[in-house]
Design an enzyme around this catalytic site. Sequence first.
Site, PDB file in Angstrom:
ATOM      1  N   MET A  37     130.472  13.327 -31.694  1.00  0.00           N
ATOM      2  CA  MET A  37     129.757  14.325 -30.885  1.00  0.00           C
ATOM      3  C   MET A  37     130.768  15.172 -30.122  1.00  0.00           C
ATOM      4  O   MET A  37     131.734  14.641 -29.573  1.00  0.00           O
ATOM      5  CB  MET A  37     128.862  13.596 -29.890  1.00  0.00           C
ATOM      6  CG  MET A  37     128.433  14.392 -28.670  1.00  0.00           C
ATOM      7  SD  MET A  37     127.725  13.322 -27.374  1.00  0.00           S
ATOM      8  CE  MET A  37     126.046  13.170 -27.918  1.00  0.00           C
ATOM      9  N   ASP A  39     130.355  19.402 -28.145  1.00  0.00           N
ATOM     10  CA  ASP A  39     129.577  20.181 -27.165  1.00  0.00           C
ATOM     11  C   ASP A  39     128.068  19.905 -27.125  1.00  0.00           C
ATOM     12  O   ASP A  39     127.438  19.801 -28.172  1.00  0.00           O
ATOM     13  CB  ASP A  39     129.662  21.680 -27.471  1.00  0.00           C
ATOM     14  CG  ASP A  39     131.052  22.156 -27.758  1.00  0.00           C
ATOM     15  OD1 ASP A  39     131.999  21.388 -27.614  1.00  0.00           O
ATOM     16  OD2 ASP A  39     131.188  23.324 -28.150  1.00  0.00           O
ATOM     17  N   GLN A  55     126.974  19.130 -31.028  1.00  0.00           N
ATOM     18  CA  GLN A  55     127.897  19.257 -32.152  1.00  0.00           C
ATOM     19  C   GLN A  55     128.120  17.860 -32.719  1.00  0.00           C
ATOM     20  O   GLN A  55     128.466  16.924 -31.977  1.00  0.00           O
ATOM     21  CB  GLN A  55     129.222  19.879 -31.677  1.00  0.00           C
ATOM     22  CG  GLN A  55     129.108  21.345 -31.354  1.00  0.00           C
ATOM     23  CD  GLN A  55     128.979  22.186 -32.625  1.00  0.00           C
ATOM     24  OE1 GLN A  55     129.936  22.440 -33.313  1.00  0.00           O
ATOM     25  NE2 GLN A  55     127.761  22.596 -32.938  1.00  0.00           N
ATOM     26  N   ARG A 167     131.813  33.315 -31.046  1.00  0.00           N
ATOM     27  CA  ARG A 167     130.970  32.114 -31.191  1.00  0.00           C
ATOM     28  C   ARG A 167     130.248  31.687 -29.905  1.00  0.00           C
ATOM     29  O   ARG A 167     130.466  32.218 -28.852  1.00  0.00           O
ATOM     30  CB  ARG A 167     131.818  30.951 -31.696  1.00  0.00           C
ATOM     31  CG  ARG A 167     132.992  30.546 -30.819  1.00  0.00           C
ATOM     32  CD  ARG A 167     133.726  29.366 -31.445  1.00  0.00           C
ATOM     33  NE  ARG A 167     134.941  29.039 -30.729  1.00  0.00           N
ATOM     34  CZ  ARG A 167     136.131  29.602 -30.976  1.00  0.00           C
ATOM     35  NH1 ARG A 167     136.251  30.523 -31.918  1.00  0.00           N
ATOM     36  NH2 ARG A 167     137.179  29.246 -30.269  1.00  0.00           N
ATOM     37  N   ASP A 168     129.399  30.678 -30.099  1.00  0.00           N
ATOM     38  CA  ASP A 168     128.716  29.920 -29.036  1.00  0.00           C
ATOM     39  C   ASP A 168     127.683  30.748 -28.269  1.00  0.00           C
ATOM     40  O   ASP A 168     127.720  30.837 -27.026  1.00  0.00           O
ATOM     41  CB  ASP A 168     129.745  29.318 -28.048  1.00  0.00           C
ATOM     42  CG  ASP A 168     130.855  28.546 -28.759  1.00  0.00           C
ATOM     43  OD1 ASP A 168     130.615  28.096 -29.889  1.00  0.00           O
ATOM     44  OD2 ASP A 168     131.948  28.409 -28.178  1.00  0.00           O
TER      45      ASP A 168
END
Length: 495
Positions: A37, A39, A55, A167-168
Amino acid sequence: MSSQTLREARKMEEIMGKQIRDEERPLFHLTPRAGWMNDPNGFCYHGGQYHMFYQYNPYSSHWDSMHWGHAVSSDLIHWEYLPAALAPDEIYDSNGCFSGSAVTLDDGRMLLMYTGVLNERGKDGWTVEVQTQNIAVGDGVDFEKYENNPVLDEKDLPEGASRNDFRDPKIIRREDGTWAALMGSRPADGSGQILVYTSTDCLHWTYEGKLAENHNRFGKMWECPDFFKLDGKDVLLTSPQDMLPEGFEYHNGNGTLCLIGTLDEKTKSLIEEHDQAIDYGIDFYAPQTVLTPDGRRVMIGWMQNWDALPIREPHEKWAGQMSVPRELSIREGRLWQVPIRELEAYRTSPVSLKNIPVSGKVQPEGLRGRVLDMELTIRRDEDAEPFDRFSLWFAMNDTFHTSISYRPREHTLKIDRKFSGSRRAIIHQRRALVEEKNGELNLRIILDRFSVEIFINGGEQVMSASLYTPLEADGICLRCDGSCRVDLNKWDLSI
Ligand code: FRU
């Protein structure tokens, strides 16, 4: 329709997840159902429950081939796993479904926006990641990827912004009902910036501008933005890569940054007034927040440091855990954090000691445990010289311990997990600059089986660290070089 790739991941996590006994996990910190795991993703309140995606690599305890894992909770303390939500099963995300966020649409469906990664060979033969933004819509368990993905790609970038570092997405709803998506991006100066895109339907997005620009002040690329109003201020959280330390701030390499200021409604950019790290410990990154139905802004971060991954042994069945949920506020222009108040309902077996003298080593009767909530107030002993150092040792037996040490002359608090069982030459210590209030330092320590989180002066600063000490090491002692006085309230947490 779920793909073969997602079906395989769901089967894998079901089989592997069953092989992990409850006692092998933290009691109330979320871990991956199986495997790796990082974020928190898509942290939201939807249909009467909190959803936390993350994630996820269900195939090993190492970062690889990012999926989205999924868990739900009604109180942010008890978590229940749901099947993995996203797998890298399309061309545009074939090298990973990276971080993103979730919102509830007006028709009640849940929409996920995430970064798809496709590895490409550059002209020189070097592999680069092409990052695009993508949508999946569903009922909160199963999600269908949108047929017109990607919804944002290099065509939508402002001049100079990199297609490899884009991203994100964090979607927020504005007061006028429109949506805005914030994105980490790398401009031509090689550092970071936060781009803003707007939409009326969450599917069609238009570039609006830049919420904030790094100009190489705080690390390089800025990852995982979040943005919200809090106590009359506008707050941007982001996780910069490759930070340089400044005094006692920003020691974590890939660190965290909180910018507090005021949003300029005309330019839609943040007028910055204050910057600080979000967490001053070793392990904290990429936090996301949610607004609870009763109006609290609650944050959860990944309680791990990218540079200290070997703290977890490679053969373990899970790696990576989330922090305790933290209620946020702004006080004296700074970000304050306290453990979510729901935790207090699980306090049992109180031990209370008032104004005890500590000199040398003191090990009060009955003071032990590995899952607990403990408050300490440390002050000078009026009848003695000012002391040099006070330490609390915990997760302790003859072989192991982790310590927190306060040096009043230096105004520093240090966490040291060197003897926590780590067999690796990675960073094990971190110091923060702390300030006594009315001649006292107040600490609240939240200990779960594999972590410690220290809330300083009622939440003015927090230091977090993971520790994988064998559970039988449950001793606690107080130490002082010189003499001091301590109030101590300790509860076991029985969840
Ligand atoms: C931050 C991060 C994100 C990315 C994800 C990949 O920890 O690097 O920027 O989306 O992890 O797993």
